[in-house]
Design a protein around this motif. Structure first.
Motif, short mmCIF file in Angstrom:
data_model
loop_
_atom_site.label_atom_id
_atom_site.label_comp_id
_atom_site.label_asym_id
_atom_site.label_seq_id
_atom_site.Cartn_x
_atom_site.Cartn_y
_atom_site.Cartn_z
N VAL A 149 51.49 53.00 63.70
CA VAL A 149 51.17 54.32 63.16
C VAL A 149 52.43 55.17 63.05
CG1 VAL A 149 49.95 56.48 63.67
CG2 VAL A 149 48.76 54.29 63.91
N HIS A 150 53.29 55.11 64.06
CA HIS A 150 54.56 55.84 64.03
C HIS A 150 55.36 55.46 62.80
CE1 HIS A 150 58.47 57.36 65.44
NE2 HIS A 150 58.95 56.17 65.12
N ASP A 184 46.14 62.11 60.74
CA ASP A 184 46.01 61.10 61.79
C ASP A 184 44.77 60.24 61.60
OD1 ASP A 184 48.30 62.07 62.93
OD2 ASP A 184 47.29 63.19 64.52
N SER A 185 43.68 60.84 61.13
CA SER A 185 42.43 60.09 60.96
C SER A 185 42.59 58.92 60.01
CB SER A 185 41.31 61.02 60.48
OG SER A 185 41.68 61.63 59.25
N PHE A 186 43.42 59.07 58.99
CA PHE A 186 43.64 57.98 58.05
C PHE A 186 44.27 56.79 58.77
CE2 PHE A 186 46.46 55.58 55.22
CZ PHE A 186 45.57 55.21 54.22
N ASP A 232 41.99 54.95 61.37
CA ASP A 232 40.94 54.15 60.74
C ASP A 232 41.44 52.76 60.34
OD1 ASP A 232 39.02 56.06 61.03
OD2 ASP A 232 39.13 56.82 58.98
N LEU A 233 42.76 52.55 60.42
CA LEU A 233 43.33 51.25 60.04
C LEU A 233 43.34 50.26 61.21
CD1 LEU A 233 46.40 52.38 57.88
CD2 LEU A 233 44.12 51.68 57.09
N SER A 234 42.78 50.67 62.35
CA SER A 234 42.77 49.79 63.52
C SER A 234 42.10 48.45 63.21
CB SER A 234 42.01 50.48 64.66
OG SER A 234 41.89 49.63 65.78
N GLY A 235 42.83 47.38 63.47
CA GLY A 235 42.30 46.03 63.25
C GLY A 235 42.50 45.49 61.85
#
Length: 220
Positions: free
Chosen positions: A25-26, A41-43, A46-49
């Motif tokens: 994310v960084h 940040d929410s965008f 939501d990319l987790s995984g």
């Protein structure tokens, strides 16, 4: 699944074994901002995984076809490497205790990640885990990444165990969907709080961390 029937364990990597998602994310946030696309940040959470292909698709959906994806990948890769070379990647609590339990019970285990193989190897090396996994199945070594079942099915085949006897450990809804599609029992160890409601409901177990998983297997 009862721990007594367990014959193998399949680990996800990002967010489950490694606290690597904040490093991505960084890097992604910095690269996108440099290209003129400061995203909330929410965008990113939501990319987790997500696999690399899914990340690219969602960026293009959000930013438009004019988004310079090639430049983004170059920039984010450089930002990521600089960050992990300076700070490393943290290993999630309970991981080493869980490995000890698996060795004590003589249970084979495998890493199954949506990351590309070279990326996974770099992450493990930066976390000091370069030689910990005897088997790695990566997203670019199968026909379809998670949420398709291919990665988990390949992992079970590599360990010569039926998939229904392999316990999948996942931190994201995408990974839980893949485990269910493969027919594998699964434990959801969410990397984001609050835990995703769908994944918490559909996984066989919901646990706080890998230490709780270690205790579960040890007690079986």
């Amino acid at each position: 699944m009862s721990a007594r029937r367990l014959r193998a364990v399949i680990f996800d990597m990002d967010g489950l074994v490694l606290d690597s998602e904040p490093t991505y994310v960084h890097a992604w946030r910095q690269a996108a901002a440099e290209l003129g696309f400061p995203l909330p940040d929410s965008f990113w959470t939501d990319l987790s995984g997500c696999s690399g292909t899914m990340v690219s698709r969602r960026l293009l959906d959000r930013c438009g076809l004019g988004f310079d994806l090639e430049r983004f990948q170059t920039l984010s890769g450089a930002y990521w490497l600089a960050h992990v070379q300076r700070y490393g990647i943290a290993v999630k609590p309970g991981f080493f205790n869980l490995l000890e339990v698996l060795f004590q019970r003589d249970l084979p285990f495998c890493l199954a990640t949506n990351s590309a193989l070279t990326a996974a190897q770099k992450c493990l090396a930066n976390a000091g885990l370069a030689d910990r996994f005897p088997c790695i199945v990566a997203g670019d070594t199968v026909s379809a990444a998670k949420p398709a079942p291919d990665i988990f099915l390949r992992a079970a085949a590599e360990m010569e165990r039926p998939i229904q006897d392999c316990l999948v450990l996942e931190d994201s809804p995408i990974g839980i969907r893949a485990a269910l599609a493969a027919g594998a029992p699964c434990i959801f160890v969410p990397s984001l709080k609050p835990a995703d409601a769908w994944a918490a409901e559909h996984a066989d177990y919901l646990m706080d961390d890998l230490q709780q998983v270690a205790d579960f297997i040890s007690a079986g």
